[in-house]
Design a protein around this motif. Structure first.
Motif, mmCIF file in Angstrom:
data_model
loop_
_atom_site.group_PDB
_atom_site.id
_atom_site.type_symbol
_atom_site.label_atom_id
_atom_site.label_comp_id
_atom_site.label_asym_id
_atom_site.label_seq_id
_atom_site.Cartn_x
_atom_site.Cartn_y
_atom_site.Cartn_z
ATOM 1 N N PHE A 64 -10.976 12.861 -10.458
ATOM 2 C CA PHE A 64 -11.166 11.580 -9.773
ATOM 3 C C PHE A 64 -9.839 11.044 -9.251
ATOM 4 C CE2 PHE A 64 -11.169 6.885 -10.325
ATOM 5 C CZ PHE A 64 -11.921 6.596 -9.210
ATOM 6 N N TYR A 65 -8.829 11.034 -10.111
ATOM 7 C CA TYR A 65 -7.542 10.507 -9.660
ATOM 8 C C TYR A 65 -6.876 11.423 -8.635
ATOM 9 C CZ TYR A 65 -7.698 6.336 -12.443
ATOM 10 O OH TYR A 65 -8.053 5.109 -12.930
ATOM 11 N N ILE A 92 -8.376 10.195 -5.435
ATOM 12 C CA ILE A 92 -7.926 8.957 -4.802
ATOM 13 C C ILE A 92 -6.437 8.957 -4.511
ATOM 14 C CG2 ILE A 92 -9.840 7.454 -5.473
ATOM 15 C CD1 ILE A 92 -8.279 6.368 -7.672
ATOM 16 N N TYR A 93 -5.670 9.845 -5.177
ATOM 17 C CA TYR A 93 -4.261 9.961 -4.792
ATOM 18 C C TYR A 93 -4.077 10.965 -3.660
ATOM 19 C CZ TYR A 93 -2.340 7.011 -8.475
ATOM 20 O OH TYR A 93 -2.013 5.944 -9.251
ATOM 21 N N ARG A 94 -5.188 11.502 -3.169
ATOM 22 C CA ARG A 94 -5.161 12.427 -2.033
ATOM 23 C C ARG A 94 -4.235 13.614 -2.280
ATOM 24 N NH1 ARG A 94 -5.186 7.440 0.130
ATOM 25 N NH2 ARG A 94 -7.027 6.888 1.328
ATOM 26 N N GLU A 131 0.820 -1.208 0.000
ATOM 27 C CA GLU A 131 0.000 0.000 0.000
ATOM 28 C C GLU A 131 0.858 1.264 0.000
ATOM 29 O OE1 GLU A 131 -3.369 0.104 -0.627
ATOM 30 O OE2 GLU A 131 -2.807 -1.964 -1.052
ATOM 31 N N VAL A 155 -3.946 -0.019 -8.235
ATOM 32 C CA VAL A 155 -2.599 0.516 -8.071
ATOM 33 C C VAL A 155 -2.644 1.951 -7.555
ATOM 34 C CG1 VAL A 155 -0.363 0.791 -9.176
ATOM 35 C CG2 VAL A 155 -1.911 -0.939 -9.983
ATOM 36 N N ALA A 175 -1.563 9.154 -14.048
ATOM 37 C CA ALA A 175 -0.741 8.239 -13.264
ATOM 38 C C ALA A 175 0.340 8.982 -12.493
ATOM 39 C CB ALA A 175 -0.116 7.182 -14.175
ATOM 40 N N GLN A 201 -6.311 -0.310 -12.673
ATOM 41 C CA GLN A 201 -5.751 1.018 -12.433
ATOM 42 C C GLN A 201 -6.074 1.491 -11.008
ATOM 43 O OE1 GLN A 201 -4.039 2.439 -15.222
ATOM 44 N NE2 GLN A 201 -3.179 3.656 -13.564
ATOM 45 N N TYR A 234 1.295 4.197 -12.325
ATOM 46 C CA TYR A 234 1.154 2.982 -13.120
ATOM 47 C C TYR A 234 0.209 3.228 -14.277
ATOM 48 C CZ TYR A 234 -0.504 -1.774 -14.262
ATOM 49 O OH TYR A 234 -0.857 -2.931 -14.901
ATOM 50 N N LEU A 251 -8.837 4.665 -18.353
ATOM 51 C CA LEU A 251 -9.532 5.784 -17.736
ATOM 52 C C LEU A 251 -11.015 5.580 -18.020
ATOM 53 C CD1 LEU A 251 -7.167 8.703 -18.726
ATOM 54 C CD2 LEU A 251 -7.316 7.499 -16.551
ATOM 55 N N GLU A 304 -12.980 15.429 -15.414
ATOM 56 C CA GLU A 304 -13.517 14.562 -14.360
ATOM 57 C C GLU A 304 -12.573 13.415 -14.041
ATOM 58 O OE1 GLU A 304 -18.176 15.480 -15.445
ATOM 59 O OE2 GLU A 304 -17.138 13.794 -16.358
ATOM 60 N N LYS A 306 2.088 1.803 -3.479
ATOM 61 C CA LYS A 306 1.078 2.379 -4.363
ATOM 62 C C LYS A 306 1.011 3.898 -4.286
ATOM 63 C CE LYS A 306 -1.575 -1.844 -4.481
ATOM 64 N NZ LYS A 306 -2.704 -2.618 -3.944
ATOM 65 N N ALA A 307 1.363 4.433 -3.111
ATOM 66 C CA ALA A 307 1.342 5.887 -2.982
ATOM 67 C C ALA A 307 2.585 6.521 -3.604
ATOM 68 C CB ALA A 307 1.233 6.268 -1.508
ATOM 69 N N THR A 314 -10.534 -0.805 -15.801
ATOM 70 C CA THR A 314 -10.234 0.321 -14.927
ATOM 71 C C THR A 314 -9.939 -0.141 -13.505
ATOM 72 O OG1 THR A 314 -12.600 0.603 -14.694
ATOM 73 C CG2 THR A 314 -11.489 2.067 -16.197
ATOM 74 N N PRO A 372 -3.498 4.343 -3.813
ATOM 75 C CA PRO A 372 -3.549 4.135 -2.357
ATOM 76 C C PRO A 372 -4.976 4.124 -1.800
ATOM 77 C CG PRO A 372 -2.367 6.170 -2.945
ATOM 78 C CD PRO A 372 -3.007 5.680 -4.165
#
Ligand code: ATP
Ligand code: MG
Lengths: 261, 369
Positions: free
Chosen positions: A103-104, A107-109, A76, B211, A152, B208, A84, A91, A99, A79-80, B205, B213
């Protein structure tokens, strides 16, 4: 195994699917800031190796680290710290460019104050400013790939894994894409990239050739060619080099296989 | 994650239709169709007597509202044809001498021929006929004894006055429409959630997402909260249709209904997610959904009372969230009962909801294969 100069280290990495050995005790190191090319024919085990490094496939054996983090226990955190791009375009096609980026970022904060800057950076990099509100599904191949790359690396990871990022993309877009890769590498980002294209192999600092799950050659493209030149005394193209390496490997491997039977 | 799921749903016009139009249309159709009330039974009269008494009795059948005379027939053959073709579902047959027998003080015979293919309605028709005939003979008796001028007082007799509580007119619509809310919402939320994750697997998706966090909790929340909200909106829409269109009374507390809905949605969403974690393709997810959905309806008491099931099957129904929610929603609509009576059902739903969501979250790994 964890020297500060290496981004990826693996030792005897192995993956089996039932009886089938997809990746057979592979070992290599990737230095920080290097563009490392991972080459091999279809089904060689490239994607499988990348997936193990990204923490979404559990290795059957061996060990390794990515960005100094153990791939067996700290997936984990890895992943941060990585970006990738999977082999398949992944997408959301029904979302707009903006959008998808939002969105990414979520989730990648990405911290709120950096979001806007990162979004603009990606749009700028991918040349997608005018397409901010287009549905992603309507973009052409080259744009899609650049947007995927952008999403990514929104979180500015030190290591990125690109699985056949340029397959099915026209030569000009491919060239543009490689320009981006160089730009990133210039900033010290480690790029781990798989490809089928021999000309792309030449762009890499170092390449590894994987065939039927086994690593059969590794080195700087020029060095590998020189070695080959010594044997045959004709200057080989990259393609010749690989074909002959694979054939040589088959010659060596076949007797063993027969012994095993 | 949340925003994205909403965009997915609202950007897909087909999805929008599924979510909002389907419940409206289906609740309309079900509201009209799902009724076991037997009214206006197509009836043929085969009157060989053609007397005052027989005509009087037929008139009583018609006046009851349950029977409509659609044909008068003259011979056996026609009776057969009518029943076979389904043109009549009941035939009243009077033999010659019906009135004569009655006047002679003997028991006259009325034959009721029924289309028994739908045994449930046939039984109900039979019961109505028996009631009408019994009433008829009672009045005849009273008349006759009156004519005998007090020499004989009619026996008191027992008059059965059944009064159904909660649903005074035994309107089956009042009973079924709340159930329709439960089954439609289950279908919609199950489908949406089971598809939501599998679609990402299919499109690629998912890889993706893995991968990144993102935590399993965030992922599950992203995949359930939007659908929970949709489930709620659907419940409100169908409830409004039930109340304002079908005039189903709602006697209980709306807030309690929403609480129960929340618990119920936890179970359906949990099951939907679970299905999507074990399926690889949308077809598989669809099949699994129906595998669950059909027995869930049959074993819920929606159509067939659980009390009539074999004991082993009755035990099985305790695993069915729909069973509990049906009790709750019918209780709230028809009986107006509150939490003091319904708490066991609510508790069961809460436990099942937590368990299924946990199971789904547990099945969701951030690795492939
Ligand atoms: N989940 C799996 N189960 C079983 N076999 C698998 C699985 N994933 C991959 N394989 C097999 O492992 C082998 C290596 O697959 P991999 O995807 O790593 O190849 P690749 O080098 O990426 O090839 P390509 O260039 O076609 O992408 C293939 O033969 C593939 O069929
Ligand atoms: Mg691959």
């Amino acid at each position: 195994m964890n020297s500060p100069g290496t981004a990826v280290v693996v030792r005897d990495l192995e993956k089996r699917f039932g009886d089938f050995v997809a990746v057979n005790r592979v070992s290599f190191e990737v230095k920080r800031g290097e563009i490392f090319g991972f080459l091999g024919p279809n089904g060689a085990g490239k994607s499988t190796t990348i997936r193990m490094l990204c923490g979404i496939l559990i290795p059957s054996g061996g060990a390794g680290t990515v960005a100094g983090l153990d791939i067996l226990t700290r997936q984990e955190e890895i992943k941060a710290n990585i970006g990738y791009m999977s082999q398949k375009f992944s997408l959301y096609e029904d979302l707009t460019v903006e959008e998808n980026i939002d969105f990414y970022s979520g989730i990648y904060r990405i911290p709120a104050e950096k979001k806007q800057a990162r979004k603009e950076w990606v749009l700028q990099m991918a040349g997608l400013k005018e397409h901010l509100h287009s549905r992603t599904g309507t973009l052409s191949g080259g744009w899609k790939q650049r947007l995927s790359l952008g999403c990514a690396i929104l979180h500015e990871p030190p290591v990125i894994f690109l699985d056949e990022p340029t397959s099915g993309v026209d030569p000009i877009s491919r060239r543009q894409f490689w320009d981006l890769i160089y730009e990133l590498a210039g900033k010290g980002v480690t790029v781990f990239v798989t490809t089928h294209y021999m000309d792309e192999a030449e762009y890499c600092d170092r390449i590894a050739l994987i065939y039927r799950g086994e690593l059969i050659a590794m080195g700087a493209p020029a060095d590998l060619k020189t070695e080959k030149l010594r044997e045959d005394s004709i200057a080989p193209s990259m393609e010749d080099l690989f074909v002959s390496l694979i054939e040589a490997h088959d010659r060596d491997a076949r007797p063993q296989e027969e012994v095993r039977r | 994650m949340l925003v994205k799921e909403f965009i997915h749903i609202f950007r897909d016009p087909k999805m929008k239709a599924v979510i909002f139009l389907v419940p409206v249309i289906q609740s309309m159709i079900f509201g009209y169709a799902v009724t076991t009330d037997v009214k206006h039974v197509a009836t043929a009269v085969f009157d060989l007597d053609n007397s005052q008494a027989s005509r009087e009795l037929v008139a009583r059948f018609v006046r009851s509202g349950y029977f409509d005379v659609v044909a008068r027939v003259q011979n056996e053959g026609q009776v057969r044809v009518l029943l076979d073709r389904g043109r009549a579902r009941a035939v009243l047959r009077f033999n010659q001498g019906f009135e004569r027998e009655m006047l002679a003080g003997r028991t006259a015979r009325l034959q009721v021929l029924l289309d028994g293919a739908d045994s449930n309605s046939a039984g109900i028709v039979l019961e109505y006929s028996a009631r009408i005939a019994a009433e008829f003979s009672r009045t005849v008796l009273i008349e006759r004894s009156a004519r005998l001028a007090g020499a004989f007082r009619p026996p008191g007799g027992v008059d059965l006055q059944a009064r159904a509580w909660f649903n005074e007119n035994l309107e089956s619509r009042n009973f079924y429409v709340p159930g329709v809310i439960a089954i439609l919402v289950m279908l919609i939320t199950l489908m949406l959630t089971s598809m939501a994750v599998v679609r990402e697997k299919e499109v690629g998706t998912m890889e993706q997402i893995l991968v990144t966090p993102i935590t399993p909790g965030e992922f599950i929340a992203g995949k359930t909260l939007p659908f929970a909200l949709i489930g709620f909106v659907d419940v409100i829409v169908i409830t409004a249709i039930a109340v304002f269109w079908f005039e189903v009374p709602i006697r209980g507390n709306l807030l309690l209904l929403f609480l129960a809905t929340a618990l119920y949605l936890m179970t359906t969403l949990g099951i939907g997610l679970f299905i999507s974690t074990i399926s690889q393709t949308q077809q598989q997810a669809m099949m699994s959904t129906f595998f669950f959905y059909m027995p869930a309806i049959l074993l819920s008491g929606f159509i067939f009372p659980i009390a009539n099931m074999p004991e082993s099957i009755q035990w099985l129904t305790y695993l069915n969230p729909l069973r509990y929610f049906l009790i709750v929603i019918r209780g709230i609509f028809l009986k107006g009962i509150g939490i003091s009576v319904l708490w066991p059902q609510l508790l069961a739903l809460a436990v099942m909801g937590l368990l299924t969501l946990r199971a789904a979250a547990g099945r969701f790994h951030k690795t492939m294969a």
